[in-house]
Scaffold this motif. Structure first.
Motif, PDB file in Angstrom:
ATOM      1  N   LEU A 146       0.859  -1.191   0.000  1.00  9.81           N
ATOM      2  CA  LEU A 146       0.000   0.000   0.000  1.00  9.81           C
ATOM      3  C   LEU A 146       0.895   1.240   0.000  1.00  9.81           C
ATOM      4  O   LEU A 146       1.723   1.424   0.889  1.00  9.81           O
ATOM      5  N   LYS A 147       0.730   2.117  -0.978  1.00  7.58           N
ATOM      6  CA  LYS A 147       1.580   3.306  -1.114  1.00  7.58           C
ATOM      7  C   LYS A 147       0.894   4.573  -0.621  1.00  7.58           C
ATOM      8  O   LYS A 147       1.535   5.626  -0.538  1.00  7.58           O
TER       9      LYS A 147
ATOM     10  N   LEU B 277      -7.432  -1.466   6.454  1.00  6.25           N
ATOM     11  CA  LEU B 277      -8.074  -2.049   5.290  1.00  6.25           C
ATOM     12  C   LEU B 277      -7.873  -3.562   5.338  1.00  6.25           C
ATOM     13  O   LEU B 277      -6.738  -4.050   5.311  1.00  6.25           O
ATOM     14  N   ASN B 278      -8.974  -4.301   5.441  1.00  4.50           N
ATOM     15  CA  ASN B 278      -8.907  -5.767   5.444  1.00  4.50           C
ATOM     16  C   ASN B 278      -9.023  -6.261   4.002  1.00  4.50           C
ATOM     17  O   ASN B 278     -10.115  -6.282   3.435  1.00  4.50           O
TER      18      ASN B 278
ATOM     19  N   ILE C 265      -5.781 -17.752  -2.297  1.00  8.13           N
ATOM     20  CA  ILE C 265      -6.296 -16.510  -1.727  1.00  8.13           C
ATOM     21  C   ILE C 265      -5.503 -16.172  -0.464  1.00  8.13           C
ATOM     22  O   ILE C 265      -5.324 -17.022   0.405  1.00  8.13           O
ATOM     23  N   TYR C 266      -5.022 -14.931  -0.387  1.00  9.57           N
ATOM     24  CA  TYR C 266      -4.283 -14.468   0.792  1.00  9.57           C
ATOM     25  C   TYR C 266      -5.023 -13.281   1.410  1.00  9.57           C
ATOM     26  O   TYR C 266      -5.762 -12.566   0.725  1.00  9.57           O
ATOM     27  N   ARG C 267      -4.790 -13.066   2.705  1.00 15.62           N
ATOM     28  CA  ARG C 267      -5.444 -11.963   3.403  1.00 15.62           C
ATOM     29  C   ARG C 267      -4.422 -11.230   4.248  1.00 15.62           C
ATOM     30  O   ARG C 267      -3.523 -11.834   4.844  1.00 15.62           O
ATOM     31  N   PHE C 268      -4.567  -9.899   4.269  1.00 16.41           N
ATOM     32  CA  PHE C 268      -3.694  -9.078   5.111  1.00 16.41           C
ATOM     33  C   PHE C 268      -4.440  -7.811   5.524  1.00 16.41           C
ATOM     34  O   PHE C 268      -5.187  -7.239   4.725  1.00 16.41           O
ATOM     35  N   ASP C 269      -4.234  -7.409   6.775  1.00 15.45           N
ATOM     36  CA  ASP C 269      -4.838  -6.177   7.298  1.00 15.45           C
ATOM     37  C   ASP C 269      -3.824  -5.054   7.178  1.00 15.45           C
ATOM     38  O   ASP C 269      -2.814  -5.031   7.890  1.00 15.45           O
ATOM     39  N   PHE C 270      -4.086  -4.122   6.250  1.00 10.08           N
ATOM     40  CA  PHE C 270      -3.181  -2.999   6.024  1.00 10.08           C
ATOM     41  C   PHE C 270      -3.515  -1.874   7.004  1.00 10.08           C
ATOM     42  O   PHE C 270      -4.678  -1.476   7.154  1.00 10.08           O
TER      43      PHE C 270
ATOM     44  N   ALA D  62       1.680  -0.995   9.149  1.00  7.90           N
ATOM     45  CA  ALA D  62       1.919  -2.214   8.373  1.00  7.90           C
ATOM     46  C   ALA D  62       1.318  -2.043   6.981  1.00  7.90           C
ATOM     47  O   ALA D  62       0.140  -2.359   6.759  1.00  7.90           O
ATOM     48  N   ASN D  63       2.112  -1.502   6.072  1.00 11.17           N
ATOM     49  CA  ASN D  63       1.600  -1.232   4.725  1.00 11.17           C
ATOM     50  C   ASN D  63       2.142  -2.210   3.680  1.00 11.17           C
ATOM     51  O   ASN D  63       1.941  -2.018   2.486  1.00 11.17           O
TER      52      ASN D  63
END
Length: 351
Positions: A280-281, A288-289, A308-313, A317-318
């Protein structure tokens, strides 16, 4: 002279007469027939020698084996199978050098190397031994023979789903299945095998359920992207990939990728893989989930098993962790590395 001696002499004379007649028949055999027999024998020897010579001429200059699919050639006509050609280009890209032909050292690129269709057709007609029965078949029909027709090909028991471990030649499978003890076992004895099958089915079902659940999200977006290679100032053979910035959910993003998890020198390893991360820039005020998945896309030819992968930005933690790009094998990785860019489609879901 006695009667015994006379009989013996008569027998020897008769034997010599028969042998002389056979020799005369052989000598008096029609000339056309004798020429035909000799000619056929010579042709068989020449055929075998010709096949061996052709095999040594048409083999790949790198692995010295006959190609199984596409055949490429350098400007001077030296031949390379598709796997070795992609490996040479990938190694050169990792080293930041120009790829060269292993025979004449002329530079080879995706643009300069061309397919040799005549050699491909010739190789497909050359005989090759079946790995199971040892009989020879044209290479263009060998795969079908080994997979569907060969009686010596390895097969499993039809009761393997309930735990039978037997594997053997196809022609022995019927006899084994008649004597196999597994159909007569109790349900408790086959529960272990059934549990393995249940787990596999559960994993597949979970994947499909996740996909359909994500398709129900309100915010879904996709972008067709290109990974382009770049290097750092480090004096090592490390190749990195990065996309241009793209917009999704009113924010700016990009995707980065690396080879063999930043191994010091990937050219020294025969096994290769690609991992990637989503970055994320933009600055955000709330987390953001994001669920994301990479697919082949309409402009690429990547062979991939989507995950499928998931990450909470968040603001801190970007960058997501590096996730494996699920390619089927090293050959596919080399093929992607040999290309100038890697095209794919990224689908993102915002919870």
């Amino acid at each position: 002279m006695s009667d015994a001696e006379a009989a013996t002499s008569s027998t020897e004379t008769t034997t010599e007469t028969v042998e002389n007649v056979e020799k005369m028949d052989e000598i008096n055999e029609p000339e056309a027939k004798r020429r035909k027999l000799i000619k056929n024998s010579d042709l068989d020897d020449k055929k075998n020698r010709l096949e061996e010579r052709l095999g040594s001429i048409l083999c790949c200059a790198v692995c010295l084996d006959l190609p199984r699919a596409a055949v490429y050639q350098c400007e001077n006509g030296h031949l390379m199978c598709a796997g070795c050609f992609n490996h040479l280009i990938a190694d050169a890209r990792l080293r930041d050098e120009a790829a060269t032909c292993p025979s004449c050292r002329v530079e080879i690129t995706k643009a300069s190397a061309i397919r040799n269709l005549a050699v491909e057709n010739a190789v497909s007609e050359l005989p090759s031994e079946c790995q199971y029965c040892g009989k020879e078949f044209p290479r263009n029909s060998l795969e079908k023979h080994e997979e569907q027709m060969c009686e010596e090909r390895i097969s499993g028991c039809k009761y393997s789903r309930i735990g039978c471990p037997w594997r053997g030649p196809m022609h022995e499978s019927k006899q084994h299945e008649q004597e196999c003890p597994h159909p007569r076992r109790s349900g408790a004895e086959v529960m272990e095998a059934l549990q393995v099958i249940d787990q596999q089915v559960a994993d597949e079902r979970k994947l499909y359920e996740n996909i359909f659940e994500l398709l129900g999200y309100e915010k879904i977006t996709f972008n067709d992207l290109q990974l382009k290679s770049y290097r750092t100032e480090e004096f090592v053979h490390r190749l990195y990939y990065e996309t241009s910035r793209f917009s999704a959910f009113n924010n700016q993003w990009l995707v980065k990728a690396k080879i063999n998890n930043s191994q010091k020198d990937p050219t020294q390893c025969s096994e290769r893989d690609i991992t990637y991360q989503l970055i994320l820039k933009s600055r955000i005020s709330c987390p953001l989930n994001i669920n994301f998945v990479i697919l082949r896309g309409p402009f690429g030819d990547m062979k991939i098993h989507p995950r499928i992968y998931r990450f909470d930005f968040t603001e801190e933690a970007n960058e997501s962790p590096y996730m494996p790009l699920s390619l089927p094998d090293t050959a596919e990785c080399n093929r992607l590395l040999a290309a100038k860019t890697i095209n794919f489609r990224l689908i993102m879901f915002l919870a």
